[in-house]
Design an enzyme around this catalytic site. Sequence first.
Site, short mmCIF file in Angstrom:
data_model
loop_
_atom_site.label_atom_id
_atom_site.label_comp_id
_atom_site.label_asym_id
_atom_site.label_seq_id
_atom_site.Cartn_x
_atom_site.Cartn_y
_atom_site.Cartn_z
N ASP A 73 -82.91 -31.61 16.25
CA ASP A 73 -83.07 -30.54 17.38
C ASP A 73 -83.74 -29.40 16.79
O ASP A 73 -84.25 -28.51 17.56
CB ASP A 73 -81.75 -30.24 18.07
N ASP A 104 -79.37 -40.44 24.45
CA ASP A 104 -78.82 -39.15 23.76
C ASP A 104 -77.23 -39.53 23.72
O ASP A 104 -76.63 -40.37 24.49
CB ASP A 104 -79.18 -37.96 24.52
#
Length: 693
Positions: free
Chosen positions: A513, A450
């Site tokens: 997301d 990430d």
Amino acid sequence: MSIEVSENKDVFLLSTNSTSYAFGVDDQGLLRHLYWGRKLTSVADLEMPPLTEVSTNDPVFEITREEFPVHGGLRYKEHCLKVIFADGTRELVYQYCGYDVTQSEEQEELILHLKDEHYAFYVDLHYVLHPAYDLMERSAVIRNEMSDPIQVEELYSAQFHIPYENLNFSNVHGHWGAEEQRFTQKVSYGKIVIENRRGISGHNHNPYFILDRDASETSGEVFFGALRRTGNFRGVVEQTPYGETLVQLGLNPSDCLIELAPGENFAAPAILFGYPHTGFETMSHNLHRFARDHIVHKGSRPVLYNSWEATEFHVNSRDQIKLAQKARELGAELFVLDDGWFGERHSIQNGLGDWYVNEGKFPNGLEELISEVKDLGMMFGIWVEPEMVNPKAQLYQQHPDWIYHYETRTSDTSRGQYLLNVTKPEVQEFIYNMMDNLLTRYDIDYVKWDANRPISQTGPQRDIWVRHIQTLYTIVDDLKKKHPEVLFEACASGGGRIDYGILGIFDDFWTSDNTDAYDRLYIQDAYSRIYPIKAMRAWVTDCPNFLSNRVIPLTFRFHSAMMGSLGIGCNILKFTPEEMELSKDMIRLYKEIRPIIQEGDFYRLENPSADDYFLYEYRKDNEGLLFAFLPQSKVGHRGTTVRLRDLDEQAMYTLHTKEGEITKSGSYLMYHGLDLHLNGDYASTIIRFECKQ
């Protein structure tokens, strides 16, 4: 041969199966674009038009379609290269110095050699042809053979010239949670600029261009190009006053200055580009097939379960084992432990940089969880964010100079974290060793990498925007060489690192997301224009969705996520028996149809209904799938007619519907179509079909 050179060796014709691209060198030594479009049969047909100018205020350099325009002289247009020589000269005057051709079984390459007429500064223009995919690649390599350094202010990979006006330009816009929102606008006078300045590729625009002449999925001319680069980029589309449209793509010059030391070279990122006259579908198919065959990691993507939405930071070995056991019961093949397993990581405020296992959460180490996951017959994955550090972390306390910063300024935190200066050798060594130790000590099969903030306070060196990404590529590439079986997922606050540069290094994209199944239909549709389905991670998550607050049936959520590489992110410990059984059935079905989805061709089908159906087809060999979604019924509750594509007109196809089997000819299914009527809100179905020879 895909590369033809004229008898005088001054015109070059590059051809794939159905397209051609041509340019030449005129009697002034100027490299000029001549053609881009449907395939030409002979280089002998091409002629170099004479140089003309409208007036002294419209000099020939301004009008001429230069293949690689440079800064200098009577040029006021967009250019691809601008440098500053050590003596202060800021103008380039190139000379053509010849070419080379190389050939392999799958591709050919033409390299044109240019040199400044005064300085020992060289530019090589590279053209790589992938004939079977109707794709080419353009890039430029610059080289300094002088005793003094050169500063490079601007470097674009290529400029393209399209002999039409009033084209349609397509790209995406968006932000976190709303990535990949497709838009189309008419190109008129003035300039369209897409770019990213954040260092992470970005949730806003994406580094590609699509220009079309009122094309549809299956008809019309389309000109496209995708940059093989992560991070800052800039693209310019301009309809010129001289009857053409130019487009260029490359590194963003904003706050960027690259110093080229004596003897050093620098390669601009390549652009994959092509031209179909048969619409957007052909564009997507060519890119997808090339990516699957030559870029994306081989093998099926496993059905994963990720623990984030179930536990967030509140992870511990006991609960993770319970989740793993439940995930295996559903049929998951990969269990991914997300954020919160390391350091003092109880929130976003601490832990990043301290990559040791938290003993309070995992008193027996990660071995206990991993052993349980492996005993259950699943692979094990883990979340990391190696480029970042929290101010409270031990790493920052010990090495405050490891972040991007200015000595006289307060460094910005974003999401409670700093960004490590990965261009420092000691930081590179730390990240590589940390990841290598993690992958060596533990039996890890999957890494979710990430990156949750943009770059700031870059320091005095203005090449950081480029070198950060180059270093990231090197670290991950070296890790994959040592651990070749480990899959790496690129994540950056969702879909912030979706591009063909990162795809050559990482294996999967975390698309967004936003896991709302309805929103994802739009995100996934736009994504599919350029990027391969196989690399698109899509999850089933809980309702109400944390972003949209929508409550969507579990079947619809599964069908939406099954359009890519399937993942589950629900708190499955709270599943009812009915939800468990439905999930098992859906995962079982996905595994059966996975080869068609991940390795097959993808079709965006037309919806003729007044109701907003989303219709998609997947095809591989003699098998196919129809995905149909109806998020909301409108007044009248109309059905739709689904016309499949790319079938054999003479062959018979059997479709397996809920109402039973239907057998129809390919011609009927393509031209008449299948009547389909879904009822209610958030209705969906998957129909399998196969060819009966």
